[in-house]
Scaffold this active site. Structure first.
Site, mmCIF file in Angstrom:
data_model
loop_
_atom_site.group_PDB
_atom_site.id
_atom_site.type_symbol
_atom_site.label_atom_id
_atom_site.label_comp_id
_atom_site.label_asym_id
_atom_site.label_seq_id
_atom_site.Cartn_x
_atom_site.Cartn_y
_atom_site.Cartn_z
ATOM 1 N N ALA A 200 -9.427 3.434 -0.228
ATOM 2 C CA ALA A 200 -10.710 4.006 -0.610
ATOM 3 C C ALA A 200 -11.177 4.930 0.499
ATOM 4 O O ALA A 200 -10.472 5.149 1.479
ATOM 5 C CB ALA A 200 -11.723 2.899 -0.871
ATOM 6 N N LEU A 202 -13.457 4.590 2.730
ATOM 7 C CA LEU A 202 -13.802 3.991 4.016
ATOM 8 C C LEU A 202 -12.716 3.086 4.581
ATOM 9 O O LEU A 202 -12.692 2.833 5.781
ATOM 10 C CB LEU A 202 -15.097 3.178 3.885
ATOM 11 C CG LEU A 202 -16.340 3.922 3.396
ATOM 12 C CD1 LEU A 202 -17.545 2.994 3.399
ATOM 13 C CD2 LEU A 202 -16.607 5.162 4.243
ATOM 14 N N ALA A 203 -11.844 2.559 3.748
ATOM 15 C CA ALA A 203 -10.871 1.567 4.214
ATOM 16 C C ALA A 203 -9.675 1.535 3.286
ATOM 17 O O ALA A 203 -9.657 2.182 2.231
ATOM 18 C CB ALA A 203 -11.529 0.181 4.287
ATOM 19 N N VAL A 205 -6.352 -1.409 1.998
ATOM 20 C CA VAL A 205 -6.035 -2.835 1.919
ATOM 21 C C VAL A 205 -4.526 -3.035 1.917
ATOM 22 O O VAL A 205 -3.792 -2.348 1.185
ATOM 23 C CB VAL A 205 -6.659 -3.465 0.651
ATOM 24 C CG1 VAL A 205 -6.303 -4.942 0.548
ATOM 25 C CG2 VAL A 205 -8.161 -3.294 0.662
ATOM 26 N N ASP A 353 -22.812 -1.994 -5.872
ATOM 27 C CA ASP A 353 -21.750 -1.031 -6.187
ATOM 28 C C ASP A 353 -20.760 -1.631 -7.182
ATOM 29 O O ASP A 353 -19.548 -1.680 -6.936
ATOM 30 C CB ASP A 353 -21.028 -0.625 -4.898
ATOM 31 C CG ASP A 353 -20.248 0.676 -5.059
ATOM 32 O OD1 ASP A 353 -20.523 1.409 -6.031
ATOM 33 O OD2 ASP A 353 -19.369 0.953 -4.228
#
Length: 571
Positions: A200, A202-203, A205, A353
C-alpha cells in the site's frame, strides 16, 4: 492502508528510498542478507607516523565528502519533488482560468471545454503523484473515491493509483529491521518471504514464520523512504490546497489537507495501530454472535507490526461467496451490524477506513449462525465518537428513516452546526441520496433518474456549496461521512437481493437502542421509575424501542423463511 494479506494490491511499481538505490544493485542469493564487515587490509607492524596521519586525514575527508554528497543528493531530490508539484499546479491553475474565462454562447460547448480541462489537469497531476510516490499515492487513492465531490474526470483518472502502490526492496526492509530492532531478519524469523504479499502507499506486508514459536505471521513494514519525505510532502500538500483556495476561493479544500496532516502521523505509528487492533478485538469479543475477526498482535515497533496471519477474500469477490454458499445478504447484514456497533456502541472504537481492501471474507462452517468470518485489517485510523454527538446522530438517522424533515433539520444542527440553507446538501451527503427522496422514503432503491439528478445538481453549483460545508463541519463528522460512504459502497458492490431495506432496518435498531439508553439515563436522574411521571416516560421509551426491534425481528424471520424456501426448492 490496504489489506494485510492476500487481498492486498499486487503488480507494484518499484520505489525505494535513496539510501537503498545502491544496495538494490546487489543480488543476494540467500533468503537473508549477510551483514558482514568489509575486508580490511593488514597494516605493517611499524607504520610510519606520517602514513597514519595521512590515512586519518584522508579518511576524514572521504567521510565528509560522502556526507556532503549525500546531503546534496537529498537537496536535489527535494527540489525535484517540489518543482514537479509547483510547476504542475501553476499550469493547471492557468488552464482552468482560461477554460472558465472563455466566452461561449453554447452551454454544451462550455461544458465540453471544462471536461477537457478536467481531464488534462488530472492527467498532469497523476504523473506527479506517480513520480513523487510516498504519501502522494495515498492522496491520489483518496481523491479517486471522492466522486461525490470531484468531477468524474479526476476520479476516473486517479483509479489506476489503486494498483500502483510502491514496493520497497528487501534490502531496505532488512536495513529497517536492523535499525529499529537491532536484529537482522534471520534472528527473528525462520522464514521471511522476500516478495510482499501486498503493498500500500504507506507500508507493505510479508508472510513470515516466527523463529521461536513457529507461528505463521503477517509482517507489516513501513516504507523506509517515508521517514525522509513525509514532512516535505505534507508541506507541499498544504501549499497546494492553500494556493487553490487563493485562486478559486469557492473551492476550499484546505480541510482535506488539515485532515491528512492530522491523520497521517497516527497511521504511521504502528505501536498506535497495534493498540487500536487490541482494543477493537477486545470490544467485539463481548458482542454476542459477531463474525468479526481481528488478527492478534504479536509485537510491534513504530514502523513494524507483526500479527497473526489470517487470509481471506475481498467482500466484492462474488464468485468466492457464491461458490462457497455464503449468502451475500448475510454478509451485507453482518457488515451493517459491525459498523453500526462501532458508531453507536458505548465506548466503541470507530474504524475510519473500511474500504474493500481492508476487509476479507473467509468461510467458517463451524460458526453458529452465518457460515463466514469477516476479517478486519489496517487499524491505523480510529476515532472515538463523543456520547452527545453519537446520540444526536442516532436521532438524526431516526428522523431520516421516518422522513421527518423538521427533526432532521434540528438534529443536523446539533450534530454539525448545519444551517437550514445547508441542510439539503448535508442530508444528501450523509445518505448518498437525492434530498427529494429523503422527504418520502430513504429505504427505496436508487433509480437512474435520481443518480442523474444528483449529477446535474453537482454541475449547477451544488458542488461549491458542498465543498464549503465540508470545510465547516467538525473533523469527526468528516470521518463518519467517509465511513458511511465506504460502507454504502461495500453494500452496493455485494448486489444483494433485498437492496438497502435490511441495512436501514439494522441502522434503525442501533439508533433506537442509543436513544432508549439516553432516555433511561434521563429517567433515572429524575428519581425512581415507580413515580407515575417517570413510569409513563419509561413505558413510552420502551414502546418505541420494542416497535423497532419487533419490526426488524419479523423482517429477518421473513427473510430466513425465504432463504429456507429457496434451499428446498419452493422459491
Amino acid at each position: 492502508m490496504k489489506p494485510l494479506v492476500l487481498s492486498l494490491r499486487s503488480s507494484p511499481v518499484i520505489w525505494t528510498c535513496r539510501q537503498c538505490l545502491h544496495s538494490q544493485r546487489r543480488r543476494v542469493s540467500s533468503r537473508y542478507s549477510t551483514y558482514a564487515p568489509p575486508n580490511r587490509r593488514v597494516l605493517g607492524r611499524r607504520p610510519r607516523l606520517r602514513a597514519v596521519v595521512l590515512a586519518a586525514a584522508g579518511g576524514t575527508f572521504g567521510v565528509g565528502a560522502l556526507a556532503f554528497t549525500d546531503d546534496v543528493k537529498h537537496t536535489y531530490a527535494a527540489a525535484q519533488r517540489t518543482g514537479r508539484v509547483v510547476s504542475t499546479l501553476a499550469v493547471c491553475i492557468n488552464d482552468y482560468r482560461v477554460a472558465l474565462g472563455s466566452e461561449t454562447e453554447d452551454p454544451r460547448e462550455q461544458s465540453s471545454l471544462l471536461r477537457h480541462c478536467h481531464k488534462r489537469c488530472a492527467e498532469r497531476t497523476l504523473r506527479v503523484l506517480e513520480q513523487n510516490g510516498s504519501i502522494f499515492i495515498k492522496l491520489g487513492q483518496h481523491l479517486s473515491s471522492m466522486n461525490y465531490l470531484l468531477p468524474e474526470e479526476w476520479c476516473n483518472t486517479f483509479i489506476p493509483l489503486q494498483d500502483k502502490c510502491p514496493v520497497s526492496s528487501i534490502e531496505s526492509i532488512e536495513g529497517l529491521f536492523l535499525k529499529d530492532t537491532g536484529q537482522p531478519l534471520s534472528e527473528l524469523f525462520s522464514e521471511f518471504e522476500r516478495e510482499p504479499i501486498g503493498a500500500a502507499s504507506l507500508a507493505q506486508v510479508h508472510r513470515a514464520t516466527m523463529k521461536e514459536s513457529g507461528q505463521r505471521v503477517a509482517v507489516k513494514v513501513q516504507h523506509p523512504a517515508l521517514e525522509e519525505w513525509v514532512p516535505l510532502d505534507l508541506a507541499l500538500t498544504r501549499f497546494t490546497f492553500s494556493t487553490l483556495k487563493r485562486f478559486f476561493p469557492e473551492y476550499d479544500l484546505e480541510w482535506l489537507a488539515k485532515e491528512m496532516g492530522h491523520s497521517l502521523p497516527q497511521e504511521l505509528d504502528f505501536d498506535r495501530e497495534a493498540e487500536n487492533a487490541r482494543r477493537v478485538r477486545e470490544y467485539f469479543s463481548h458482542v454476542k454472535g459477531s463474525p468479526l475477526v481481528v488478527p492478534e498482535v504479536i509485537w510491534s515497533k513504530k514502523r513494524i507490526l507483526v500479527m497473526d496471519y489470517i487470509s481471506g477474500h475481498r467482500p466484492d469477490d462474488l464468485n468466492y461467496l457464491d461458490t462457497n454458499g455464503i449468502d451475500r445478504d448475510e454478509v451485507s447484514a453482518a457488515l451493517a451490524h459491525i459498523f453500526n456497533e462501532m458508531i453507536f456502541g458505548e465506548n466503541a472504537p470507530l474504524h475510519c477506513d473500511p474500504h474493500g481492501g481492508n476487509l476479507a471474507i473467509r468461510k467458517n462452517s463451524s460458526r453458529r449462525g452465518p457460515n463466514f468470518d469477516i476479517v478486519l485489517y489496517d487499524h491505523g485510523l480510529y476515532r472515538d465518537i463523543p456520547t452527545d454527538l453519537r446520540r444526536s446522530y442516532a436521532k438524526l438517522w431516526l428522523a431520516v428513516i421516518d422522513a421527518d424533515e423538521p427533526k432532521m433539520r434540528k438534529y443536523a444542527y446539533e450534530v454539525a452546526g448545519i444551517t437550514d440553507e445547508q441542510f439539503p446538501i448535508f442530508a444528501s451527503a450523509i445518505t448518498g441520496r437525492d434530498y427529494r427522496v429523503l422527504t418520502k422514503s430513504v429505504i427505496m432503491p436508487r433509480s437512474e433518474e435520481e443518480k442523474e439528478h444528483i449529477s446535474e445538481a453537482m454541475g449547477d453549483g451544488l458542488l461549491q456549496q458542498l465543498v464549503q460545508m465540508l470545510g465547516q463541519v467538525p473533523r469527526i463528522i468528516l470521518l463518519i461521512l467517509k465511513t458511511n460512504d465506504l460502507t454504502r459502497s461495500l453494500d452496493e458492490n455485494l448486489h444483494t437481493k433485498q437492496g438497502p431495506v435490511r441495512t436501514f432496518l439494522i441502522l434503525a435498531r442501533y439508533c433506537s437502542r442509543t436513544v432508549f439508553q439516553e432516555q433511561l439515563e434521563n429517567i433515572k436522574r429524575r428519581g425512581s421509575v415507580l413515580w407515575p411521571e417517570n413510569f409513563f416516560r419509561l413505558l413510552g421509551a420502551w414502546g418505541s424501542y420494542v416497535r423497532v426491534e419487533l419490526k426488524l425481528s419479523l423482517y429477518e424471520y421473513f427473510l430466513s423463511l425465504r432463504r429456507l424456501g429457496r434451499l428446498v426448492g419452493f422459491a
